[in-house]
Design an enzyme around this catalytic site. Sequence first.
Site, PDB file in Angstrom:
ATOM      1  N   ASN A 150       0.614  -1.347   0.171  1.00  0.00           N
ATOM      2  CA  ASN A 150      -0.096   0.155   0.069  1.00  0.00           C
ATOM      3  C   ASN A 150       0.947   1.365  -0.140  1.00  0.00           C
ATOM      4  O   ASN A 150       0.510   2.291  -0.663  1.00  0.00           O
ATOM      5  CB  ASN A 150      -1.123   0.017   1.167  1.00  0.00           C
ATOM      6  CG  ASN A 150      -0.446  -0.073   2.519  1.00  0.00           C
ATOM      7  OD1 ASN A 150       0.559  -0.851   2.409  1.00  0.00           O
ATOM      8  ND2 ASN A 150      -0.919   0.810   3.266  1.00  0.00           N
ATOM      9  N   GLY A 226       1.954  -6.109   7.378  1.00  0.00           N
ATOM     10  CA  GLY A 226       0.996  -6.782   6.226  1.00  0.00           C
ATOM     11  C   GLY A 226      -0.133  -6.992   7.098  1.00  0.00           C
ATOM     12  O   GLY A 226      -0.668  -6.544   7.943  1.00  0.00           O
ATOM     13  N   THR A 230      -1.599 -12.918   7.886  1.00  0.00           N
ATOM     14  CA  THR A 230      -0.089 -13.374   7.684  1.00  0.00           C
ATOM     15  C   THR A 230       0.809 -13.257   8.969  1.00  0.00           C
ATOM     16  O   THR A 230       1.490 -14.231   9.205  1.00  0.00           O
ATOM     17  CB  THR A 230       0.379 -12.448   6.487  1.00  0.00           C
ATOM     18  OG1 THR A 230      -0.400 -12.286   5.380  1.00  0.00           O
ATOM     19  CG2 THR A 230       1.834 -12.894   5.870  1.00  0.00           C
ATOM     20  N   GLU A 248       3.443  -5.363  12.294  1.00  0.00           N
ATOM     21  CA  GLU A 248       2.397  -4.271  12.119  1.00  0.00           C
ATOM     22  C   GLU A 248       1.452  -4.613  11.267  1.00  0.00           C
ATOM     23  O   GLU A 248       1.705  -5.072  10.042  1.00  0.00           O
ATOM     24  CB  GLU A 248       3.153  -2.997  11.387  1.00  0.00           C
ATOM     25  CG  GLU A 248       4.366  -2.511  12.204  1.00  0.00           C
ATOM     26  CD  GLU A 248       3.830  -1.722  13.437  1.00  0.00           C
ATOM     27  OE1 GLU A 248       2.491  -1.266  13.598  1.00  0.00           O
ATOM     28  OE2 GLU A 248       4.791  -1.402  14.249  1.00  0.00           O
ATOM     29  N   CYS A 282      -3.253   1.816   6.214  1.00  0.00           N
ATOM     30  CA  CYS A 282      -3.545   1.085   7.254  1.00  0.00           C
ATOM     31  C   CYS A 282      -4.246   1.974   8.578  1.00  0.00           C
ATOM     32  O   CYS A 282      -4.978   1.505   9.391  1.00  0.00           O
ATOM     33  CB  CYS A 282      -2.482   0.276   8.053  1.00  0.00           C
ATOM     34  SG  CYS A 282      -1.046   1.331   8.063  1.00  0.00           S
ATOM     35  N   GLU A 461       7.129   0.561  15.960  1.00  0.00           N
ATOM     36  CA  GLU A 461       8.139   0.990  15.289  1.00  0.00           C
ATOM     37  C   GLU A 461       8.271   2.445  15.404  1.00  0.00           C
ATOM     38  O   GLU A 461       7.720   3.261  16.328  1.00  0.00           O
ATOM     39  CB  GLU A 461       8.057   1.035  13.683  1.00  0.00           C
ATOM     40  CG  GLU A 461       7.818  -0.524  13.261  1.00  0.00           C
ATOM     41  CD  GLU A 461       7.746  -0.687  11.993  1.00  0.00           C
ATOM     42  OE1 GLU A 461       6.637  -0.101  11.165  1.00  0.00           O
ATOM     43  OE2 GLU A 461       8.165  -1.709  11.320  1.00  0.00           O
TER      44      GLU A 461
HETATM   45  P1  NAD Z   1       0.186  -9.444   3.106  1.00  0.00           P
HETATM   46  O1  NAD Z   1      -0.107  -9.882   4.518  1.00  0.00           O
HETATM   47  O2  NAD Z   1      -0.805 -10.108   2.153  1.00  0.00           O
HETATM   48  O3  NAD Z   1       1.317  -9.287   2.610  1.00  0.00           O
HETATM   49  C1  NAD Z   1       2.601  -8.462   3.291  1.00  0.00           C
HETATM   50  C2  NAD Z   1       3.907  -9.057   2.833  1.00  0.00           C
HETATM   51  O4  NAD Z   1       4.136 -10.335   3.323  1.00  0.00           O
HETATM   52  C3  NAD Z   1       4.045  -8.938   1.232  1.00  0.00           C
HETATM   53  O5  NAD Z   1       5.549  -8.776   0.933  1.00  0.00           O
HETATM   54  C4  NAD Z   1       3.851 -10.642   1.071  1.00  0.00           C
HETATM   55  O6  NAD Z   1       4.428 -11.043  -0.041  1.00  0.00           O
HETATM   56  C5  NAD Z   1       4.500 -11.331   2.277  1.00  0.00           C
HETATM   57  N1  NAD Z   1       3.895 -12.512   2.621  1.00  0.00           N
HETATM   58  C6  NAD Z   1       2.574 -13.222   2.347  1.00  0.00           C
HETATM   59  N2  NAD Z   1       2.671 -14.339   2.918  1.00  0.00           N
HETATM   60  C7  NAD Z   1       3.653 -14.495   3.480  1.00  0.00           C
HETATM   61  C8  NAD Z   1       4.196 -15.836   4.456  1.00  0.00           C
HETATM   62  N3  NAD Z   1       3.411 -16.675   4.327  1.00  0.00           N
HETATM   63  N4  NAD Z   1       5.632 -15.487   5.070  1.00  0.00           N
HETATM   64  C9  NAD Z   1       6.045 -14.300   4.811  1.00  0.00           C
HETATM   65  N5  NAD Z   1       5.668 -13.267   4.132  1.00  0.00           N
HETATM   66  C10 NAD Z   1       4.477 -13.314   3.475  1.00  0.00           C
HETATM   67  O7  NAD Z   1      -0.328  -8.021   3.244  1.00  0.00           O
HETATM   68  P2  NAD Z   1      -0.711  -7.075   1.963  1.00  0.00           P
HETATM   69  O8  NAD Z   1      -2.071  -7.471   1.367  1.00  0.00           O
HETATM   70  O9  NAD Z   1       0.475  -6.792   1.218  1.00  0.00           O
HETATM   71  O10 NAD Z   1      -1.000  -5.778   2.828  1.00  0.00           O
HETATM   72  C11 NAD Z   1      -2.172  -5.065   3.171  1.00  0.00           C
HETATM   73  C12 NAD Z   1      -2.379  -5.413   4.575  1.00  0.00           C
HETATM   74  O11 NAD Z   1      -1.075  -4.651   5.467  1.00  0.00           O
HETATM   75  C13 NAD Z   1      -3.601  -5.143   5.215  1.00  0.00           C
HETATM   76  O12 NAD Z   1      -3.929  -5.726   6.378  1.00  0.00           O
HETATM   77  C14 NAD Z   1      -3.069  -3.405   5.980  1.00  0.00           C
HETATM   78  O13 NAD Z   1      -3.789  -3.090   7.134  1.00  0.00           O
HETATM   79  C15 NAD Z   1      -1.645  -3.914   6.529  1.00  0.00           C
HETATM   80  N6  NAD Z   1      -0.682  -2.987   6.696  1.00  0.00           N
HETATM   81  C16 NAD Z   1      -0.599  -2.429   8.119  1.00  0.00           C
HETATM   82  C17 NAD Z   1       0.279  -1.521   8.445  1.00  0.00           C
HETATM   83  C18 NAD Z   1       0.704  -1.112   9.762  1.00  0.00           C
HETATM   84  O14 NAD Z   1       1.563  -0.354   9.883  1.00  0.00           O
HETATM   85  N7  NAD Z   1       0.131  -1.674  10.521  1.00  0.00           N
HETATM   86  C19 NAD Z   1       0.909  -0.667   7.505  1.00  0.00           C
HETATM   87  C20 NAD Z   1       0.397  -0.994   6.134  1.00  0.00           C
HETATM   88  C21 NAD Z   1      -0.459  -2.008   5.933  1.00  0.00           C
END
Ligand code: NAD
Length: 481
Positions: A150, A226, A230, A248, A282, A461
């Site tokens: 994002n 993410g 996950t 996060e 997020c 963080e």
């Molecule tokens: P995601 O969990 O699908 O992916 C995040 C990252 O993790 C990607 O690089 C992905 O390839 C990797 N990943 C996926 N499966 C994995 C595994 N089994 N092991 C290790 N890595 C793996 O999330 P997304 O769809 O890319 O992002 C959106 C999410 O992120 C939303 O839920 C959002 O709220 C969250 N987010 C949180 C923050 C925060 O600061 N709290 C900031 C931005 C986004």
Amino acid sequence: MQRISNYINGELVEPISGAYLENFEPATGKVYSLTPDSDERDVEIAVEAAKRAFPAWASKSPEDRFEILMRIADLIKRDLDFLAEAESIDNGKPKSLAKQVDIPRAVANFRFYATAAIHFGSESYETVGQAINYTLRQPIGVVGCISPWNLPLYLFTWKIAPALAAGNCVVAKPSEITPMTAYLLSKICIEAGLPAGVLNVVHGLGSKIGAAIVKHPQIRAISFTGGTKTGAWIASQAAPMFKKLSLELGGKNPSIVFADCNYEQALQTNIRSSFTNQGEICLCSSRIFIEKPIYERFRDDFVQLARNLKIGDPLNDSTQIGAIVSKQHMEKILSYVVLAQEEGGRILTGGKRFILEGRCEEGYFVEPTVIEGLTFDCRTNQEEIFGPVVTLQPFTDEEEVLHYANSVEYGLSATVWTENLSRAHRVAHKLESGVIWVNSWLLRDLRTPFGGMKNSGIGREGGFEALRFFTEEKNVCLKIN
Ligand code: NAD
């Protein structure tokens, strides 16, 4: 077609498999570049390179690391326009937003941690008459940084900069959905003279290389941003290996608007907090609670402003709402609009895919969507949608709205709108969120602890917190006599 490369041991290299994934431009729905489909073997050579680079990097003085990290920041700044356009094409966000927020923040992340490392210290305790205790904070070794799509370069650098500043070597994985600016950063690191192996960027699928990074026994800490699912899986893998973990995760953030707020500011900022980056931040508000005396007025004005937002080609300067990051994510968002209606919600505006003409006719655009008439505990109001969709709900008093706001499994951020100082403190104190803004939104000071409670994550963080995370503490007790 442009091929993205891995960055391992200081060089841009192909994945060992020779396989690539298609990378889409969300605004057109077309493939425009290819991303390495790396596997465990690429992670393995990245870890080996990082291990080799670690002793020299860890023993550099913070001042020497400062020089290199500041050079990286300067080069990102030099390439601001180019990087902003690349981010916009890759992610679908308006180029103007990437220019104002994403890329400047990547510069700030490197600058902040280049300087923070110089100011970072530790405590000492005198056990009177007996001993002096002092704490060493030493780099961990090889650490893993995994980031989402994002805010691609913004969040990628938010992890990498403190990890490197603290003296670690990094194996990093950007999202496979938005790999471009991490690749461009690799080139910048080469130009800046970052020693080989200090930062390694491996591209590919989360289930393959993300998992390989998490499970690798030589990677002693994982910083992940993410989704909550996950994050839970990563925690289950990392816990038995006793890895340090910073997570996060997702959010379902409330915005609470009291009748005594500065109305115009609350209205305009709620539009921003709901729809900036297509709602794919997020920290975006997704549930707006409005005190009853101003509910109808606020609702009508909010809907009017949401209707006026300009959806368009992300590369046009006048565009306010760009494309959703992927077809799959667009379909998820639209499925929640259907669910909201099944749950009794009324769509006040939006709710549909938006079709543009010309270059972007097959792009993934969704209208800013405002829904009312739902209960606080329905699925639409409990689950993360992560798109330009908000719900409006009236409330009577503080107790009621705190119950609504805290009813979700998440606890990332919250926004409170009131001119009553005592109330602002009272409500902030009781909200279950790691980040709370009063009469503002996304007003960031990088020194503050950033992160969520409940299912929004563990650890914080920002500031010295991140440097503490990326170091191992060691207490040395020195007997005096
Ligand atoms: P995601 O969990 O699908 O992916 C995040 C990252 O993790 C990607 O690089 C992905 O390839 C990797 N990943 C996926 N499966 C994995 C595994 N089994 N092991 C290790 N890595 C793996 O999330 P997304 O769809 O890319 O992002 C959106 C999410 O992120 C939303 O839920 C959002 O709220 C969250 N987010 C949180 C923050 C925060 O600061 N709290 C900031 C931005 C986004």
